[in-house]
Design a protein around this motif. Structure first.
Motif, PDB file in Angstrom:
ATOM      1  N   TYR A   1      33.026  43.191  42.892  1.00  0.00           N
ATOM      2  CA  TYR A   1      34.252  42.385  42.923  1.00  0.00           C
ATOM      3  C   TYR A   1      34.451  41.712  41.565  1.00  0.00           C
ATOM      4  CZ  TYR A   1      33.602  42.398  48.055  1.00  0.00           C
ATOM      5  OH  TYR A   1      33.424  42.747  49.371  1.00  0.00           O
ATOM      6  N   PRO A   2      35.669  41.359  41.227  1.00  0.00           N
ATOM      7  CA  PRO A   2      35.859  40.451  40.087  1.00  0.00           C
ATOM      8  C   PRO A   2      35.205  39.110  40.426  1.00  0.00           C
ATOM      9  CG  PRO A   2      37.944  41.446  40.786  1.00  0.00           C
ATOM     10  CD  PRO A   2      36.951  41.760  41.847  1.00  0.00           C
ATOM     11  N   ARG A   3      34.304  38.657  39.581  1.00  0.00           N
ATOM     12  CA  ARG A   3      33.538  37.446  39.914  1.00  0.00           C
ATOM     13  C   ARG A   3      34.452  36.233  40.116  1.00  0.00           C
ATOM     14  NH1 ARG A   3      27.906  36.321  39.237  1.00  0.00           N
ATOM     15  NH2 ARG A   3      27.524  34.335  40.255  1.00  0.00           N
ATOM     16  N   ALA A   4      35.520  36.162  39.350  1.00  0.00           N
ATOM     17  CA  ALA A   4      36.441  35.028  39.478  1.00  0.00           C
ATOM     18  C   ALA A   4      37.243  35.074  40.768  1.00  0.00           C
ATOM     19  CB  ALA A   4      37.384  34.979  38.273  1.00  0.00           C
ATOM     20  N   GLY A   5      37.189  36.199  41.472  1.00  0.00           N
ATOM     21  CA  GLY A   5      37.962  36.332  42.696  1.00  0.00           C
ATOM     22  C   GLY A   5      37.353  35.648  43.906  1.00  0.00           C
ATOM     23  N   PHE A   6      36.102  35.198  43.799  1.00  0.00           N
ATOM     24  CA  PHE A   6      35.461  34.527  44.928  1.00  0.00           C
ATOM     25  C   PHE A   6      35.985  33.096  45.033  1.00  0.00           C
ATOM     26  CE2 PHE A   6      32.182  37.809  44.013  1.00  0.00           C
ATOM     27  CZ  PHE A   6      32.287  38.479  45.222  1.00  0.00           C
ATOM     28  N   ILE A   7      36.955  32.927  45.900  1.00  0.00           N
ATOM     29  CA  ILE A   7      37.611  31.636  46.114  1.00  0.00           C
ATOM     30  C   ILE A   7      37.615  31.361  47.612  1.00  0.00           C
ATOM     31  CG2 ILE A   7      39.775  30.347  45.876  1.00  0.00           C
ATOM     32  CD1 ILE A   7      40.439  32.250  43.514  1.00  0.00           C
TER      33      ILE A   7
ATOM     34  N   TYR B   1      36.180  33.462  52.352  1.00  0.00           N
ATOM     35  CA  TYR B   1      36.992  33.759  51.178  1.00  0.00           C
ATOM     36  C   TYR B   1      38.485  33.914  51.489  1.00  0.00           C
ATOM     37  CZ  TYR B   1      32.325  35.227  49.574  1.00  0.00           C
ATOM     38  OH  TYR B   1      30.997  35.285  49.276  1.00  0.00           O
ATOM     39  N   VAL B   2      39.252  33.922  50.407  1.00  0.00           N
ATOM     40  CA  VAL B   2      40.680  34.223  50.492  1.00  0.00           C
ATOM     41  C   VAL B   2      40.877  35.683  50.898  1.00  0.00           C
ATOM     42  CG1 VAL B   2      41.396  32.445  48.844  1.00  0.00           C
ATOM     43  CG2 VAL B   2      40.722  34.722  48.006  1.00  0.00           C
ATOM     44  N   ASP B   3      42.089  35.997  51.344  1.00  0.00           N
ATOM     45  CA  ASP B   3      42.380  37.325  51.884  1.00  0.00           C
ATOM     46  C   ASP B   3      42.121  38.442  50.884  1.00  0.00           C
ATOM     47  OD1 ASP B   3      43.181  35.887  54.082  1.00  0.00           O
ATOM     48  OD2 ASP B   3      45.314  36.374  53.901  1.00  0.00           O
ATOM     49  N   ALA B   4      42.340  38.174  49.613  1.00  0.00           N
ATOM     50  CA  ALA B   4      42.189  39.228  48.608  1.00  0.00           C
ATOM     51  C   ALA B   4      40.776  39.789  48.576  1.00  0.00           C
ATOM     52  CB  ALA B   4      42.580  38.695  47.230  1.00  0.00           C
ATOM     53  N   VAL B   5      39.787  38.955  48.845  1.00  0.00           N
ATOM     54  CA  VAL B   5      38.402  39.426  48.864  1.00  0.00           C
ATOM     55  C   VAL B   5      38.196  40.385  50.031  1.00  0.00           C
ATOM     56  CG1 VAL B   5      35.990  38.721  49.071  1.00  0.00           C
ATOM     57  CG2 VAL B   5      37.569  37.341  47.705  1.00  0.00           C
ATOM     58  N   GLU B   6      38.729  40.032  51.202  1.00  0.00           N
ATOM     59  CA  GLU B   6      38.595  40.899  52.369  1.00  0.00           C
ATOM     60  C   GLU B   6      39.301  42.239  52.146  1.00  0.00           C
ATOM     61  OE1 GLU B   6      39.847  38.850  55.844  1.00  0.00           O
ATOM     62  OE2 GLU B   6      38.333  37.272  55.654  1.00  0.00           O
ATOM     63  N   GLU B   7      40.472  42.199  51.546  1.00  0.00           N
ATOM     64  CA  GLU B   7      41.215  43.432  51.276  1.00  0.00           C
ATOM     65  C   GLU B   7      40.453  44.316  50.285  1.00  0.00           C
ATOM     66  OE1 GLU B   7      44.806  41.678  49.936  1.00  0.00           O
ATOM     67  OE2 GLU B   7      45.463  41.104  51.959  1.00  0.00           O
ATOM     68  N   HIS B   8      39.833  43.685  49.289  1.00  0.00           N
ATOM     69  CA  HIS B   8      39.037  44.426  48.316  1.00  0.00           C
ATOM     70  C   HIS B   8      37.845  45.090  49.004  1.00  0.00           C
ATOM     71  CE1 HIS B   8      37.554  45.118  44.148  1.00  0.00           C
ATOM     72  NE2 HIS B   8      36.370  45.083  44.744  1.00  0.00           N
ATOM     73  N   CYS B   9      37.249  44.392  49.954  1.00  0.00           N
ATOM     74  CA  CYS B   9      36.110  44.943  50.696  1.00  0.00           C
ATOM     75  C   CYS B   9      36.503  46.216  51.430  1.00  0.00           C
ATOM     76  CB  CYS B   9      35.576  43.891  51.672  1.00  0.00           C
ATOM     77  SG  CYS B   9      34.210  44.479  52.711  1.00  0.00           S
ATOM     78  N   LEU B  10      37.624  46.197  52.126  1.00  0.00           N
ATOM     79  CA  LEU B  10      38.061  47.385  52.864  1.00  0.00           C
ATOM     80  C   LEU B  10      38.317  48.561  51.929  1.00  0.00           C
ATOM     81  CD1 LEU B  10      40.492  45.861  55.526  1.00  0.00           C
ATOM     82  CD2 LEU B  10      38.117  46.583  55.835  1.00  0.00           C
TER      83      LEU B  10
END
Length: 247
Positions: free
Chosen positions: A206-212, A226-235
């Protein structure tokens, strides 16, 4: 459904929550099973038998603690059918209870609901900063790798390389920043160990700065909710891994 990616999870909500997005309009994934509230350091220890888990209020938590007590994850790796084995180490934040007979259990908040009296045992309680905890972690990891190898699942392993976030989506820092720093230092140690055994393409990066952290997360405000973007990146990462190993 044909074409679904079947996913087995060992880890925490950071790996499980993304699949809440799966439904009739997003049928790409099928969750085979989910093992939580268990440290990798626990799975290589002997079962702790004779513990009544009925006092744990949540059926889910009760089932997770029982599985950890009875060491059900490695047999599941052998017996279940899955395409991707997604693993994270957020639950290594819990201490490890090890008896003088080599039995072990993750000291999760759910385990602490039990009426079981630990004073009846001779035991040590170890944090992930302790060398002995890390020795047990290494054994658990090697037992896991050996089990995956026996059933031809090594390439299916995908390490969810997540970190604790320092702040939430409103820009507010989480309390105890030193604890967050320490947790991430431990995770770096874990990922360094794994990199000796698995290639980089088996890490979901993941982009490290994306962990919010997400203030309005369903489980509450936390450094690993985390914010939704992290979950979407995981999928997306799980899909990409399935395409890679299926090629």
């Amino acid at each position: 459904m044909a074409g679904q990616t079947r996913v087995l999870i060992f880890g925490s909500c950071v790996s499980r929550d993304p699949f809440n997005r799966v439904g009739p309009d997003n049928p790409e994934f099928a969750l085979v099973d989910y093992f939580a509230r268990s440290s990798m350091a626990s799975i290589g220890l002997a079962p702790l038998k004779g513990v009544d888990v009925s006092s744990i209020r949540s059926p889910f938590q009760r089932r997770m603690v029982d599985r950890d007590l009875r060491k059900k994850f490695l047999p599941a790796v052998k017996s279940l059918e899955y395409d991707v084995l997604l693993v994270d180490f957020i639950d290594d934040r819990f201490k490890l209870i090890v008896t003088n007979r080599g039995q072990g259990i993750t000291d999760s908040t759910a385990f602490r609901e039990l009426t079981f009296d630990l004073a009846t045992l001779r035991f040590k309680k170890l944090s992930n900063r302790d060398d002995l905890f890390r020795d047990h972690w290494k054994k658990g990891w090697q037992d896991f790798l050996a089990t995956a190898g026996e059933c031809g699942a090594t390439r299916k392993i995908l390490i969810n390389r997540v970190y604790w976030s320092a702040s939430d989506d409103e820009g507010n820092p989480f309390p105890d920043q030193q604890a967050i720093t320490d947790a991430n230092a431990y995770l770096d140690w874990v990922y360094d160990q794994i990199a000796q055994d698995l290639p980089t393409e088996q890490f979901l990066e993941y982009p490290r700065a994306g962990f919010i952290g997400k203030c309005q997360h369903q489980w509450g405000r936390s450094p690993f909710h985390y914010v939704d973007a992290v979950e979407e990146h995981c999928l997306r990462g799980v899909s990409a891994h399935q395409l890679m190993i299926g090629a």
